[in-house]
Design a protein around this motif. Structure first.
Motif, short mmCIF file in Angstrom:
data_model
loop_
_atom_site.label_atom_id
_atom_site.label_comp_id
_atom_site.label_asym_id
_atom_site.label_seq_id
_atom_site.Cartn_x
_atom_site.Cartn_y
_atom_site.Cartn_z
N ASP A 1 -1.34 6.88 4.93
CA ASP A 1 -2.33 6.40 3.97
C ASP A 1 -2.27 4.88 3.85
N VAL B 1 2.89 11.48 3.74
CA VAL B 1 1.48 11.17 3.49
C VAL B 1 1.31 9.69 3.15
N LYS C 1 0.84 -1.21 0.00
CA LYS C 1 0.00 0.00 0.00
C LYS C 1 0.87 1.25 0.00
N TYR C 2 1.97 1.20 0.73
CA TYR C 2 2.88 2.34 0.82
C TYR C 2 3.53 2.64 -0.54
N ALA D 1 0.93 4.32 -2.91
CA ALA D 1 0.48 5.67 -2.58
C ALA D 1 1.44 6.77 -3.06
N ASP E 1 -3.72 3.40 7.00
CA ASP E 1 -5.17 3.59 7.08
C ASP E 1 -5.89 2.49 6.33
N THR E 2 -5.33 2.08 5.20
CA THR E 2 -6.00 1.05 4.41
C THR E 2 -5.65 -0.37 4.87
N ARG F 1 2.38 11.40 -4.05
CA ARG F 1 2.39 11.88 -2.67
C ARG F 1 3.77 11.74 -2.05
#
Length: 115
Positions: free
Chosen positions: A40, A36, A22-23, A26, A43-44, A32
């Protein structure tokens, strides 16, 4: 108690795959920054990690009630290992992602110029 160790190693891999994937999507996919990208990603991925850890540790904790001592020990050690792996994923992994990002090249242009 090699079985509990095998469970812990498997979960370390499972938990640590969620956040870096996910990192990496993003910051690169949406342009980003690292500041951030990490929140992020967590969070997911935090829901998946938290629910997996809760269900698996609860399931293994049920083995503690077994009359077979090996099963009871396996359940206790596995449940503790799952909770510890989850905590490491939430507390240590973000720092490792930041450190890994500092060592990575900032752009592919610098790599193209070197060849």
């Amino acid at each position: 108690m090699a079985a509990a160790g095998a469970v812990a190693v498997g979960l370390v891999v499972d938990f640590t795959v969620h956040c870096p994937s996910k990192y990496l999507r993003a910051p690169r996919g949406k342009g980003r920054t690292v500041a951030v990208g990490i929140p992020d990603a967590f969070d997911t991925a935090e829901t998946a990690i938290l629910s997996t850890a809760t269900i698996l540790s609860g399931g293994f904790a049920m083995l503690v009630t077994s009359s077979v001592q090996f099963n009871a020990d396996l359940g206790l050690l596995s449940a503790m290992a799952i909770v510890m792996v989850m905590l490491v994923s939430f507390l240590l992994l973000p720092s490792l992602l930041v450190l890994g990002n500092r060592k990575a090249p900032t752009s592919t242009a610098s790599l193209k110029g070197a060849s």
